[in-house]
Structure formats: C-alpha cells, structure tokens
Design a protein around this motif. Structure first.
Motif, PDB file in Angstrom:
ATOM      1  N   ASP A 188      33.849  29.972  45.173  1.00  0.00           N
ATOM      2  CA  ASP A 188      33.340  28.736  44.208  1.00  0.00           C
ATOM      3  C   ASP A 188      32.850  29.236  42.999  1.00  0.00           C
ATOM      4  O   ASP A 188      32.097  28.504  42.428  1.00  0.00           O
ATOM      5  CB  ASP A 188      31.721  28.968  45.043  1.00  0.00           C
ATOM      6  CG  ASP A 188      31.430  28.588  46.233  1.00  0.00           C
ATOM      7  OD1 ASP A 188      32.676  27.913  46.463  1.00  0.00           O
ATOM      8  OD2 ASP A 188      30.568  28.104  47.336  1.00  0.00           O
ATOM      9  N   THR A 189      32.604  30.566  42.319  1.00  0.00           N
ATOM     10  CA  THR A 189      32.558  31.038  40.864  1.00  0.00           C
ATOM     11  C   THR A 189      33.362  30.414  40.560  1.00  0.00           C
ATOM     12  O   THR A 189      33.833  31.110  38.987  1.00  0.00           O
ATOM     13  CB  THR A 189      32.142  32.419  40.872  1.00  0.00           C
ATOM     14  OG1 THR A 189      32.898  33.213  41.151  1.00  0.00           O
ATOM     15  CG2 THR A 189      30.495  32.739  41.575  1.00  0.00           C
ATOM     16  N   GLY A 190      34.923  30.295  40.742  1.00  0.00           N
ATOM     17  CA  GLY A 190      36.035  29.347  39.821  1.00  0.00           C
ATOM     18  C   GLY A 190      37.215  30.580  39.514  1.00  0.00           C
ATOM     19  O   GLY A 190      38.130  30.197  39.737  1.00  0.00           O
ATOM     20  N   HIS A 224      31.689  32.895  47.679  1.00  0.00           N
ATOM     21  CA  HIS A 224      30.945  33.086  46.672  1.00  0.00           C
ATOM     22  C   HIS A 224      32.143  33.389  45.464  1.00  0.00           C
ATOM     23  O   HIS A 224      32.153  32.527  44.723  1.00  0.00           O
ATOM     24  CB  HIS A 224      30.199  34.271  46.622  1.00  0.00           C
ATOM     25  CG  HIS A 224      29.120  34.787  45.639  1.00  0.00           C
ATOM     26  ND1 HIS A 224      28.054  33.927  45.145  1.00  0.00           N
ATOM     27  CD2 HIS A 224      29.515  35.601  44.087  1.00  0.00           C
ATOM     28  CE1 HIS A 224      27.677  34.355  43.881  1.00  0.00           C
ATOM     29  NE2 HIS A 224      28.718  36.061  43.325  1.00  0.00           N
ATOM     30  N   LEU A 225      32.941  33.825  45.834  1.00  0.00           N
ATOM     31  CA  LEU A 225      33.817  33.822  44.638  1.00  0.00           C
ATOM     32  C   LEU A 225      34.594  32.924  44.131  1.00  0.00           C
ATOM     33  O   LEU A 225      34.931  32.551  43.223  1.00  0.00           O
ATOM     34  CB  LEU A 225      34.970  35.209  44.715  1.00  0.00           C
ATOM     35  CG  LEU A 225      34.465  36.519  44.516  1.00  0.00           C
ATOM     36  CD1 LEU A 225      35.028  38.016  45.203  1.00  0.00           C
ATOM     37  CD2 LEU A 225      33.168  37.051  43.419  1.00  0.00           C
ATOM     38  N   THR A 283      36.247  42.942  41.951  1.00  0.00           N
ATOM     39  CA  THR A 283      34.300  42.514  41.969  1.00  0.00           C
ATOM     40  C   THR A 283      34.089  43.059  43.347  1.00  0.00           C
ATOM     41  O   THR A 283      34.566  43.301  44.246  1.00  0.00           O
ATOM     42  CB  THR A 283      34.246  40.641  42.087  1.00  0.00           C
ATOM     43  OG1 THR A 283      35.389  40.372  41.032  1.00  0.00           O
ATOM     44  CG2 THR A 283      33.293  40.840  42.459  1.00  0.00           C
ATOM     45  N   SER A 329      28.316  43.593  41.259  1.00  0.00           N
ATOM     46  CA  SER A 329      27.243  42.493  41.215  1.00  0.00           C
ATOM     47  C   SER A 329      26.230  43.123  42.524  1.00  0.00           C
ATOM     48  O   SER A 329      26.656  44.000  43.815  1.00  0.00           O
ATOM     49  CB  SER A 329      27.497  41.423  42.434  1.00  0.00           C
ATOM     50  OG  SER A 329      26.326  40.860  42.815  1.00  0.00           O
ATOM     51  N   ARG A 363      33.641  44.338  37.736  1.00  0.00           N
ATOM     52  CA  ARG A 363      32.223  43.316  37.545  1.00  0.00           C
ATOM     53  C   ARG A 363      32.181  43.682  39.019  1.00  0.00           C
ATOM     54  O   ARG A 363      32.062  43.568  40.094  1.00  0.00           O
ATOM     55  CB  ARG A 363      32.626  42.314  37.593  1.00  0.00           C
ATOM     56  CG  ARG A 363      33.522  41.121  36.860  1.00  0.00           C
ATOM     57  CD  ARG A 363      33.789  40.413  37.203  1.00  0.00           C
ATOM     58  NE  ARG A 363      33.543  39.411  38.582  1.00  0.00           N
ATOM     59  CZ  ARG A 363      32.981  37.931  38.071  1.00  0.00           C
ATOM     60  NH1 ARG A 363      32.790  37.674  37.365  1.00  0.00           N
ATOM     61  NH2 ARG A 363      32.452  37.763  39.454  1.00  0.00           N
ATOM     62  N   CYS A 394      37.865  41.695  45.561  1.00  0.00           N
ATOM     63  CA  CYS A 394      37.277  42.078  46.068  1.00  0.00           C
ATOM     64  C   CYS A 394      36.327  42.909  47.377  1.00  0.00           C
ATOM     65  O   CYS A 394      37.788  43.591  48.067  1.00  0.00           O
ATOM     66  CB  CYS A 394      36.836  40.582  46.451  1.00  0.00           C
ATOM     67  SG  CYS A 394      34.994  40.839  47.661  1.00  0.00           S
TER      68      CYS A 394
END
Length: 124
Positions: free
Chosen positions: A101-103, A98-99, A56, A79, A77, A27
């Motif tokens: 929570d997205t899996g 956030h990441l 990300t 954002s 990726r 991240c």
C-alpha cells in the motif's frame, strides 16, 4: 531454464537498459524484545550477502541502542508501529499489504529467525 520471476530484486524503481527494476523490499517483522539478537544476526547476514537490497523491519520494541546500531545500515528502514489488529500471531499479511500500500511492487518476507548465506537477489 527460464524462471517465472526473472527480474532482480532491487531497492528502487529504475531503468537500466532494457531491464526494468521493481521497487522492492525485504520485509522482516518481530515484536518480541527477547528476539533482538536473532533479528540482528539476520540483518547482518542479509546485508553481507545482498548489500544493495532495501530492508524494512517492523520492530515495535526497538530501543535507542538498537536504533543506533541500525544507523550503520542505511538500507534498513525501521518501523516501530505495531501492525497488530486482533490478528494474534499472524502479522505477515498485514506487514506485506502495508508495504504494498505504501508503493512497493514486490515484497519478500523473511522470518526473523533465518540466517542468509547467499545473495537473495538472484533467487527471488
């Protein structure tokens, strides 16, 4: 010597023999357009040394030229959503959560002013 985190950083969740790889990402967050050059240098150095790692990038001011440049790197990726919610400069917890929570099961933070000089998959 046994490391407490003996798994390898891997882009997706998969099984390879007896080794389970976690769904992981690196991240990076930057919200200052003036820091785009340092962000590019980080990405190039990270991809050169750890080409299979999913990355990300939270970069709300990304323009069309930056987006076009990123097309060379399918493991990145982008954002452009701003995660700031009255947190001031401390965006790290919001981006990491956030990441997750997205899996993503594992998220590794790298500051946007870092240059990577070796493969990070074996050190995290």
């Amino acid at each position: 010597m046994v490391r407490p985190h003996s798994h390898k950083l891997k882009a997706s969740s998969e099984t390879n023999g007896d080794t389970e790889f976690m769904k992981s990402t690196v991240c990076i967050s930057e919200d200052r357009p003036i820091c785009e050059t340092s962000l590019r240098l980080l990405l190039v150095s990270l991809i050169a040394h750890s080409p299979d790692v999913t990355i990300t990038v939270f970069f709300p001011p990304a323009n069309d030229e930056f987006r076009g440049w990123l097309k060379k790197y399918p493991q990145v990726r982008l954002s452009t959503v701003s995660l700031k919610k009255d947190c001031g400069w401390n965006i790290k917890p919001l981006a990491l959560m956030h990441l997750m929570d997205t899996g993503f099961e594992e998220v590794v933070w790298i500051d946007s002013d870092i240059l990577v000089n070796r493969d990070i998959r074996h050190t995290v």
